[in-house]
Scaffold this active site. Structure first.
Site, PDB file in Angstrom:
ATOM      1  N   HIS A 154       8.280  -6.768  84.414  1.00 63.13           N
ATOM      2  CA  HIS A 154       9.728  -6.774  84.679  1.00 63.13           C
ATOM      3  C   HIS A 154      10.204  -8.098  85.257  1.00 63.13           C
ATOM      4  CE1 HIS A 154      10.510  -2.409  83.992  1.00 63.13           C
ATOM      5  NE2 HIS A 154       9.193  -2.433  84.025  1.00 63.13           N
ATOM      6  N   ASP A 361      15.351 -14.413  87.794  1.00 61.47           N
ATOM      7  CA  ASP A 361      15.301 -12.952  87.677  1.00 61.47           C
ATOM      8  C   ASP A 361      14.744 -12.573  86.309  1.00 61.47           C
ATOM      9  OD1 ASP A 361      15.719 -10.308  88.412  1.00 61.47           O
ATOM     10  OD2 ASP A 361      17.697 -10.758  89.275  1.00 61.47           O
TER      11      ASP A 361
END
Ligand code: G6P
Length: 547
Positions: A154, A361
Site C-alpha cells: 500500500h 503517499d
C-alpha cells in the site's frame, strides 16, 4: 476456494471510521468478494501466547489475533514502523534498525503463518497486505503451504539504494520472491521493486544459484467503494459533534478547505499550515472568507518521530492562528481524533477544496473520497500532491502541487477558489469516471484474477546447503517450472548443470526446495542433501531420474 486476506490492521465492520487507507480499500474489496480477513486484534495477549477469535459480518469472517506484547513492539513499532515505513517514504534519516526488532518482525510473521495454516484449505487463495507482512509467504512456504500467495504494497516502494543499506536486504528480497504475484500502486513503485530484486539477485548469484525468474509483479492502483461513499456523502449529516460545530460556525459565508490525514511526517501537515498562512498573506482578500479544516488523528504515538510530528503540527497550527485569526471567525481548525466516515463524507461534500498535500503517499484514498463525495452539479476542487499514487490517476482533474514549494500550494489554492463552475464540473467528471471505473471491487477483482491466473509457480528456488566444492558453480541455464502441485518440469539444462534435486523438508510438510548440482558431484551432493534432513527425488534433463 476461499479468499484469505491478511493485514496487520483489520477493520471489523462496525461502521466505525477505519484507521487508514489500507483498511478502507481492503474492506471494500472483501465486501465485494467475500472471504476471511485475518489480522491483529489491536490487543496484546495476556500470557505471552497467541489467541484468536473469529466473528462473521455478512460474507466476511474476521479472524483476529492477540499478539504477545514483547514481540509486537519490535514488529510493529520497531521494524515495520521505524525501518520499513520511513524507508518507503523517503525518510532514511528516521530509520532505527535493530536486529532484535527484525527477529520480532519475523517471529510475529511466523505467528500469523501458524494461524493461517490452521485455517487454510488446499485450494484457498491468500492475499497478504503491506509492509508489516513481507515475510509471510516465506513463512507459509516453510510450513508447507502450496497455495497461491499474492502481496500488495500500500505504501510506495523504497528507494532501492536505501533498501540495500539495510543489513537484512537479502532476507527482504528473498521474502518478496516467495510470492506468486506482487502488486504495487504505481509504475514508479514497480520499477523500484524490479531494480531492487534484480540487483539483489545479482549479488546473491555470487554465492548461490537461482532457478527461477523473478516473481510476477504489476501495477494495481487501489480504489474506494465509490458508489457507496457518494451515497453516504449525499445522505449523511455531520454527526461528529466537533466537526459539526466547526461547519455550523462557518455557515455559508466561509468556504471550507478540508484535509484528512493520519498524523504522520509523510503527510506534511505543518508545511500545509505554513503554505496556507502564505496564501493568506499573499491574498489578504481571502481573510475571513476561507477556513482550513484539518482532521489528523494521532497514531503510532509510541514512536518518537510521531510525538515530534504531533508537536510540530500543533505549533504550526498555533502560529497560523496567531498570525491570521480575526475576531470570532476561525481561520483553521485542527482535530486530532478520528471522525466517523459518514461525518467525514458529509464534510467533504460541504468543502469547496480538498487539500491533499503529502510529501509521499502510496495512493491516498482521501483524495479519491473527496472526489466521490462531491455534488455533481457543484463540485469542489481537488488540490493534490504530485507525490501521491493518486496523482497518476487523477492528474486530468486535480490541481497538482509540490508540497515542498509553498508557492505552488498558494497558486493552486487561489486557482481552486476562483475556478468557475464549468471548469470545476469538467475537472471533476474526469476524476469521477476514473474512480468509478477502478473502484475497490475492480481493484481486488483485477488482482485476484491475476493471482488465480498464474500457471507457473515460482516456488522452486535454490538453497545453499553449506558451501561445498560440488555445490553449483554452474551457470544458471537450468530452469525448472512447477507444472502441478507435485511435479516439476525441467525446461532447459546446460551441460554444466545436469541434475536438479528436489527435496522435501520433512514428512507431511509439502515445502519443496530445489538444489542444483553438476553431473560429476551428484552422488556426494545427494548425500549432503539427505544428511541435511531432506528426502529427495532427482530430476534430470528429461524428467525424474531413478535413484
Ligand atoms: C495507512 C497506510 C497503510 C498502513 C496503515 C497502517 O493506512 O496507507 O499502508 O498499513 O496506515 O496504519 P496503522 O495505524 O496500523 O499503523
Amino acid at each position: 476456494m476461499r479468499l484469505f486476506v491478511v493485514s496487520n490492521r483489520v477493520a471489523v465492520s462496525t461502521g466505525q471510521s477505519a484507521p487508514g487507507g489500507m483498511t478502507v480499500g481492503i474492506e471494500g474489496a472483501l465486501r465485494a468478494h467475500g472471504g476471511v480477513w485475518v489480522g491483529w486484534s489491536g490487543k496484546a495477549s495476556t500470557d505471552g501466547s497467541v489467541s484468536s477469535r473469529c466473528v462473521a459480518h455478512g460474507n466476511v469472517d474476521y479472524v483476529t489475533l492477540d499478539l504477545p506484547p514483547e514481540k509486537f513492539q519490535g514488529y510493529y513499532a520497531g521494524f515495520a514502523n521505524q525501518v520499513l515505513w520511513p524507508l518507503c517514504h523517503g525518510r532514511r534519516d528516521l530509520v532505527a534498525y535493530s536486529s532484535g526488532d527484525f527477529e520480532s518482525y519475523l517471529h510475529v510473521n511466523g505467528l500469523f503463518a501458524d494461524e493461517l495454516v490452521r485455517r487454510l484449505g488446499p485450494d484457498d487463495l491468500i492475499w497478504i497486505h503491506d509492509y508489516h507482512l513481507v515475510p509471510l509467504a516465506r513463512a507459509l512456504r516453510a510450513r508447507g503451504v502450496g497455495s497461491r500467495i499474492g502481496f500488495f504494497l500500500h505504501t510506495p516502494f523504497a528507494d532501492p539504494d536505501d533498501l540495500f543499506d539495510l543489513p537484512v536486504h537479502g532476507a527482504i528480497a528473498e521474502s518478496l520472491e516467495a510470492y506468486d504475484l506482487l502488486g504495487f500502486q504505481t509504475r514508479g513503485d514497480l520499477e523500484s521493486f524490479r531494480t531492487f530484486i534484480s540487483r539483489s539477485r545479482a549479488s546473491r548469484r555470487l554465492g548461490s544459484v537461482h532457478l527461477t525468474s523473478p516473481p510476477r509483479a504489476d501495477v494495481f492502483p487501489i480504489g474506494i467503494e465509490t458508489a457507496e461513499f457518494e451515497s453516504t456523502a449525499r445522505a449523511a449529516q455531520i454527526v461528529d459533534t466537533r466537526l459539526s460545530a466547526i461547519f455550523d460556525r462557518l455557515g455559508s459565508g466561509i468556504a471550507a478547505i478540508i484535509s484528512a490525514d493520519r498524523l504522520d511526517y509523510s503527510k506534511a501537515i505543518p508545511e500545509k499550515f505554513r503554505a496556507f498562512g502564505a496564501f493568506l498573506e499573499l491574498h489578504p482578500e481571502y481573510e475571513e472568507r476561507v477556513c482550513l479544516v484539518q482532521v489528523a488523528p494521532i497514531g503510532r504515538s509510541e514512536i518518537p518521530a510521531y510525538a515530534l510530528e504531533a508537536a510540530r503540527t500543533r505549533s504550526a497550527y498555533r502560529d497560523l492562528r496567531a498570525a491570521h485569526q480575526r475576531a470570532e471567525l476561525p481561520v483553521a481548525e485542527l482535530l486530532t481524533e478520528s471522525v466517523d466516515r459518514p461525518s467525514l463524507a458529509a464534510a467533504f461534500r460541504r468543502s469547496r477544496v480538498g487539500l491533499v498535500t503529502p510529501f509521499r503517499d502510496g495512493m491516498n484514498l482521501v483524495a479519491k473520497e473527496y472526489v466521490a463525495a462531491q455534488d455533481a452539479d457543484d463540485p469542489g476542487v481537488l488540490v493534490l500532491s504530485s507525490f501521491t499514487g493518486a496523482a497518476e490517476e487523477l492528474s486530468g482533474g486535480a490541481l497538482l502541487v509540490d508540497p515542498r514549494e509553498a508557492l505552488s500550494v498558494v497558486r493552486a489554492l487561489r486557482q481552486a477558489l476562483e475556478m468557475g463552475i464549468e471548469e470545476r464540473r469538467a475537472r471533476w467528471s474526469k476524476m469521477i469516471s476514473v474512480i468509478c471505473r477502478n473502484d475497490a471491487a475492480a481493484w481486488a477483482g483485477n488482482f485476484i484474477e491475476s493471482l488465480r491466473g498464474r500457471r507457473e509457480a515460482p516456488h522452486l528456488r535454490s538453497t545453499s546447503i553449506a558451501p561445498s566444492r560440488d555445490a553449483p558453480r554452474a551457470r544458471l541455464d537450468f530452469r525448472a517450472v512447477r507444472t502441478a502441485q507435485s511435479s516439476w518440469e525441467v525446461q532447459a539444462v546446460s551441460d554444466r548443470a545436469r541434475h536438479l534435486v528436489v527435496g522435501r523438508a520433512a514428512p507431511g510438510d509439502g515445502a519443496r526446495t530445489a538444489f542444483v548440482t553438476n553431473n560429476a558431484g551428484v552422488n556426494e551432493f545427494l548425500l549432503r542433501v539427505r544428511s541435511a534432513g531432506y528426502t529427495t527425488e532427482l530430476l534430470g534433463p528429461n524428467g525424474p531420474v531413478k535413484l
